[in-house]
Scaffold this active site. Structure first.
Site, mmCIF file in Angstrom:
data_model
loop_
_atom_site.group_PDB
_atom_site.id
_atom_site.type_symbol
_atom_site.label_atom_id
_atom_site.label_comp_id
_atom_site.label_asym_id
_atom_site.label_seq_id
_atom_site.Cartn_x
_atom_site.Cartn_y
_atom_site.Cartn_z
ATOM 1 N N LYS A 107 0.870 -1.165 0.000
ATOM 2 C CA LYS A 107 0.000 0.000 0.000
ATOM 3 C C LYS A 107 0.909 1.217 0.000
ATOM 4 O O LYS A 107 1.600 1.498 0.968
ATOM 5 C CB LYS A 107 -0.913 0.011 1.226
ATOM 6 C CG LYS A 107 -1.836 1.219 1.264
ATOM 7 C CD LYS A 107 -2.539 1.357 2.602
ATOM 8 C CE LYS A 107 -3.300 2.688 2.638
ATOM 9 N NZ LYS A 107 -3.782 3.035 3.972
ATOM 10 N N TYR A 108 0.894 1.951 -1.103
ATOM 11 C CA TYR A 108 1.873 2.996 -1.389
ATOM 12 C C TYR A 108 1.178 4.349 -1.301
ATOM 13 O O TYR A 108 0.188 4.594 -2.000
ATOM 14 C CB TYR A 108 2.450 2.760 -2.784
ATOM 15 C CG TYR A 108 3.733 3.466 -3.089
ATOM 16 C CD1 TYR A 108 4.958 2.926 -2.710
ATOM 17 C CD2 TYR A 108 3.740 4.674 -3.778
ATOM 18 C CE1 TYR A 108 6.150 3.562 -3.007
ATOM 19 C CE2 TYR A 108 4.923 5.316 -4.077
ATOM 20 C CZ TYR A 108 6.124 4.767 -3.698
ATOM 21 O OH TYR A 108 7.314 5.407 -3.994
#
Length: 301
Positions: free
Chosen positions: A177-178
């Protein structure tokens, strides 16, 4: 043992759902704050509206504020309701490795596809500590796919390209999850290669796709809780190469987000992350997320 789900299977819209709360959940003496019937309804709504995967118990999923029994029963409810229709990456993050591994084993036994896993946040962790932590979880659960959670505010620092390169050698880690597509994005992509899918936020998908069209396979979002329609249009536009439509939807999303971030500041947003997200979910009217749980329940007007 081989992974049940690989990086090559990561695609589309990964929506993080709230943990819906009953009235009174904002009190310290509430013993079971979860609205399980609403959790079932949210899961079915997301799947019926073509979400590609569901994630639980990140920040606004209130992974930090659920009691152990609430956390367990909520994830059991989600996994049972999904019943294999889409992947479920369930949140197991705690303040230490041993509790995280214990929770992770429970989730995999429940039937979760994999883990949504941040790192302990009491102390800031250096590169060796971060790699060691994920390595320990991978050793304990060799067949459990992991989506790591790279939030520089929650976890006291952004994962560096060098750290990403080391994490990419851990087979369990299939995606991240960026938080923000910025100058470091290309360096992080180069570091992870094909081993980890960097999943930007929905409003960054277009820009990630423009920079690296072969790598921008999936996004994370919470906006599916407000309505999947614009996200589905964006997904179709990117998959079909319709740059003009993808850009327009992205600009619309960014316009909608403009009032979510106080003064446009992610740090200030992070101070009230749970409260702000619950306010917008409830205002959209598709889900009843209920009140925020203590201690993250107050917010200035």
């Amino acid at each position: 043992m081989s992974l049940r789900f690989t990086a090559q299977q990561v695609h589309g819209i990964y929506n993080i759902m709230p943990t819906p709360a009953i009235p009174g959940a904002d009190r310290w003496d509430c013993e079971d704050s979860v609205d399980y019937d609403e959790a079932v309804r949210i899961v079915n709504m997301l799947i019926e509206n073509h979400v590609d995967a569901i994630m639980t118990n990140g920040t606004f999923g209130e992974g930090a504020t659920l009691t152990e029994p609430e956390w367990r029963r909520f994830n059991e409810t989600v996994i049972r309701t999904v019943n294999g229709r889409v992947p479920v990456f369930a949140g197991a993050t705690t303040l230490n490795t041993r509790d995280t591994i214990r929770r992770s084993k429970e989730l995999m036994e429940m039937g979760a596809t994999g883990l949504f896993l941040g790192r302990p946040m009491w102390q800031e962790m250096d590169e060796d500590a971060i790699v060691g932590y994920y390595s320990d979880v991978a050793e304990a659960l060799p067949d459990a796919p992991i989506i790591l959670y790279d939030n520089p505010e929650a976890f006291k620092g952004k994962i560096t390209p060098r750290t990403y390169a080391r994490l990419a050698k851990i087979p369990n880690i299939i995606a991240a999850k960026y938080i923000s597509v910025s100058a470091q994005y290309l360096a992080d992509l180069a570091a992870v290669g094909d081993n980890i899918v960097l999943m930007p936020m929905d409003s960054d998908w277009y820009y990630a796709w423009k920079w690296a069209p072969d790598k921008a396979k999936a996004i994370w979002t919470g906006s599916g809780n407000c309505g999947m329609a614009p996200l589905l249009v964006l997904k179709k536009a990117i998959e079909s190469g319709d740059e003009e439509l993808a850009k327009q939807v992205t600009l619309d999303l960014r316009d909608a987000y403009s009032t979510l971030f106080p003064k446009g500041n992610f740090h200030d947003f992070s101070i009230y992350n749970i409260q702000l997200e619950k306010i917008r979910f409830n205002a959209a009217g598709l889900v009843n997320a209920g009140p925020a749980r203590p201690p993250y329940r107050r917010i200035p007007e």
